[in-house]
Design an enzyme around this catalytic site. Structure first.
Site, mmCIF file in Angstrom:
data_model
loop_
_atom_site.group_PDB
_atom_site.id
_atom_site.type_symbol
_atom_site.label_atom_id
_atom_site.label_comp_id
_atom_site.label_asym_id
_atom_site.label_seq_id
_atom_site.Cartn_x
_atom_site.Cartn_y
_atom_site.Cartn_z
ATOM 1 N N HIS A 76 -1.379 8.764 -4.723
ATOM 2 C CA HIS A 76 -2.470 7.960 -4.167
ATOM 3 C C HIS A 76 -3.784 8.428 -4.784
ATOM 4 O O HIS A 76 -4.331 9.458 -4.403
ATOM 5 C CB HIS A 76 -2.495 8.136 -2.656
ATOM 6 C CG HIS A 76 -3.411 7.201 -1.924
ATOM 7 N ND1 HIS A 76 -4.397 6.464 -2.554
ATOM 8 C CD2 HIS A 76 -3.497 6.881 -0.602
ATOM 9 C CE1 HIS A 76 -5.040 5.747 -1.673
ATOM 10 N NE2 HIS A 76 -4.512 5.979 -0.477
ATOM 11 N N LYS A 113 3.064 4.061 -5.385
ATOM 12 C CA LYS A 113 2.576 5.390 -5.017
ATOM 13 C C LYS A 113 3.713 6.400 -4.954
ATOM 14 O O LYS A 113 3.480 7.609 -5.011
ATOM 15 C CB LYS A 113 1.836 5.341 -3.682
ATOM 16 C CG LYS A 113 0.500 4.606 -3.712
ATOM 17 C CD LYS A 113 -0.185 4.681 -2.356
ATOM 18 C CE LYS A 113 -1.514 3.924 -2.347
ATOM 19 N NZ LYS A 113 -1.325 2.453 -2.355
ATOM 20 N N HIS A 129 0.851 -1.186 0.000
ATOM 21 C CA HIS A 129 0.000 0.000 0.000
ATOM 22 C C HIS A 129 0.888 1.238 0.000
ATOM 23 O O HIS A 129 0.650 2.173 -0.763
ATOM 24 C CB HIS A 129 -0.925 -0.008 1.213
ATOM 25 C CG HIS A 129 -1.897 1.121 1.232
ATOM 26 N ND1 HIS A 129 -2.929 1.231 0.333
ATOM 27 C CD2 HIS A 129 -1.975 2.209 2.031
ATOM 28 C CE1 HIS A 129 -3.607 2.344 0.575
ATOM 29 N NE2 HIS A 129 -3.046 2.958 1.602
#
Length: 435
Positions: free
Chosen positions: A363, A358, A326
């Site tokens: 994002h 990212k 993430h």
């Protein structure tokens, strides 16, 4: 046990050794920060370049964070008509452009039963830009509490309901099967692909056009993240602002984009000679039921989602060759997911490359996880692990192999992609190399 019946009168459905229908990715379409298209996206990833810059979509000079990862997207150059540009919010425009590329890439046109074809889209924010601008029109720039609807665009209702985007994608895909929307915040992109894959696995569809789109670089969005100081204020150096796992990080960089995939029951794909990028082996999600923006430091919920996905794919943790993190570039998240990898993969976590794209494309909220799954499929295809850009000073509490700065050539058979979202949502997806 899932049903073994295919469409009425059709061929029996494919089963692997565990009795499950397998799901293949046969088409990828991307509109990401930087130049649009799947090829440009992959070139940006492997070069380790950043697409972050000062916001150009509106005057951001009043805000704390004035930077974003914007798509260099011209809807007319992308092939949309002026009527489509007038009708569709930017979120739908980039979703439809990505859908077109995915459908063309898959070669599925004319090869699938419309009644066995579905469409699913994920989004966190829906049609933010159009709703923002239309409110300014009907309220005379906020001067009137009682707004004058006579000045509203004729497509205002379409902007209000994200299902309008799913309907447009279904029309483009000639999909008369399952159609819907998933909105689970920042995990929307991975959750929608997981749900679409499950529809194929349980026999509800043979083909699903699925992915996510968000184009929310607007004053209201920037103000929301400014209020909680979640985004980076590194306005003097936007290209280095997103720095996951780096001890100098100071927040994430807002982005936009869309990725749409063609998911297909594997034997259906092989029968028509389709190219298969990867298999969707499993998806799982959890929620920490703890705090709207806070995360537990031990990463227990993400770890459990990872374990559940591995169990469903019937894979040992040692099978994971790469983790697409993430990696939002916040201290809380980076440490949370590092702990989750150690808890779920054990000592193998220290031998597994982990990276965050990212760092290069920001994002994009609900869309980012679909872009990350697309990147994972391309990583398997090309045997390359994308790097984590801007990682010069590793956080000592993040002590795994985060592939700093430079892409790495490496054969990949099993890839794990994870997502974490406000509200405590935690999701994991396993992709595997096709035989």
């Amino acid at each position: 046990m899932r049903s073994t019946a295919g469409a009425e009168g059709g061929d029996p459905v494919a089963r692997d050794e565990y009795g499950d229908r397998r799901v293949a990715i046969t088409g990828i379409g991307v509109v990401a920060p930087g130049d649009p298209g799947r090829k440009a996206f992959w070139e940006l990833m492997t070069a380790g370049r950043s697409a972050t810059r000062p916001i150009s979509l509106f005057d951001a000079s009043r805000f704390r964070s004035q930077i974003a990862a914007e798509c260099d997207f011209d809807p007319i150059a992308a092939g949309l008509s002026r009527q489509q540009v007038r009708k569709w919010d930017r979120t739908t425009q980039i979703a439809m452009t990505a859908t077109g590329e995915a459908l063309e890439d898959s070669g599925i046109a004319g090869e699938a039963d419309p009644l066995r074809t579905g469409a699913m889209v994920g989004t966190a924010c829906g049609m933010t830009i159009s709703l923002d601008s239309e409110y300014a029109v009907v309220s005379d720039e906020g001067a009137h509490w009682l707004v004058d609807q006579a000045h509203a665009a004729p497509y205002l209702y379409d902007y209000f309901v994200p299902s309008s985007m799913a309907a447009e994608i279904a029309l483009a895909a000639e999909a008369l099967g399952p159609v819907g929307v998933i909105s689970s915040g920042c995990t929307s992109g991975i959750d929608v692909l997981g749900h679409a894959a499950s529809l194929i696995e349980d026999g509800s569809a043979d083909v699903m056009v699925a992915g996510a789109s968000d184009a929310a670089i607007s004053p209201i969005t920037v103000a929301c993240f400014d209020a909680i100081k979640a985004t980076s204020p590194r306005n003097d150096s936007p290209e280095t602002a997103s720095r996951p796992f780096d001890r100098t990080r100071d927040g994430f960089v807002l982005g936009e984009g869309a990725a749409m995939l063609v998911l297909e029951e594997e034997r259906h794909a092989r029968r028509r000679g389709a190219h298969i990028y990867a298999r969707v082996a499993a998806h799982a999600s959890r929620c920490n039921a703890y705090h709207m923006t806070g995360l537990r430091s031990d990463g227990a919920e993400m770890a459990d989602a990872i374990r559940a996905a591995l169990d469903r794919a019937r894979l040992d943790p040692s099978a994971v060759d790469y983790v697409n993190a993430h990696g939002s570039s916040t201290t809380q998240n980076d440490r949370h997911e590092t702990a989750a990898y150690k808890a779920s993969l054990g000592h193998h976590a220290y031998r597994t490359p982990v990276s965050s794209i990212k760092s290069m494309i920001g994002h994009s909220l609900g869309a980012i996880c679909a872009l990350e799954v697309a990147a994972c499929a391309l990583a398997i295809e090309h045997s390359v692990v994308p790097p984590t850009a801007n990682l010069h000073h590793r956080d000592p509490e993040c002590d795994l192999d985060y592939v700093p700065l430079t892409a790495r050539e490496q054969p990949l058979s099993t890839v794990l992609s994870v997502a974490s979202g406000f509200g405590g949502f935690q999701s994991a997806m396993i992709l595997t190399k096709p035989n």
